[in-house]
Enzyme design. Sequence first.
Site: not given
Length: 252
Positions: A198, A228, A102
């Site tokens: 996600d 995610h 991320s």
Amino acid sequence: MTMDYFTSPEGRRLAYRRVRAAAGSPTFVWLCGFKSDMSGGKAQAVEAWSKAHGHGALLFDYSGHGQSEGRFEDGTISAWREDMLAVIDALSEGSLVLVGSSMGGWMALLAAQARPERVKGLVLIAPAPDFTEKLMWPEFTPEQQDEILQEGFTLRPSDYGEPYAITRALIEDGRNWSILDGDIAFEGPVRILQGMEDPDVPWGHALALASALTTPDLVLTLVKDGDHRLSRDEDIARLLAVCAEMAGLVKA
């Protein structure tokens, strides 16, 4: 693995764990996501895999995250980038493979730009470069945007815990590190893992990143039912397989 602490040149006391690499092996550096830390399942799996195969591993928490000192609300992309570069410079040697989740994907790309002689490969999980401007800011209501501009922060609900503050400093500073609007120069191997379910980083964001990176050696894997976190057993197995592939491509 024993937790240690390191004080950066900026005076921030950062928690880290380290496994030294065997001769000829790269070091895998885990770069956490926004409000995440090195205690997560993916980070632990990469650390254990690295140790089992003679590779180095370096994990740390940004300031205001996990076991590191500081307040999360005081953090910015600039500060967390400083943390990352300080840890890499002081606590690792030789060739590096950066494994970024991320926001950690953004950090990995910034590190590759700042330390091109060290960073030889990138493994990116739901990478979120430019997320403050391209993903987060547009999702705020006009009222929240006004609150950030007038009050200096807004509280954002989280699916993973208590609401947390998004500050004006974070949003404005993030614009200084935008990288998606032009070519991203990197010629080493890149592997991207992205869930198509996600809710935080749409898979189109990964496509934009893949287009911007200049390397010809890039593989983007879309996991149709992936979220995610990509932290299921099958997701972690896929991650470790990618790390093994990268170890074969990158030499110390």
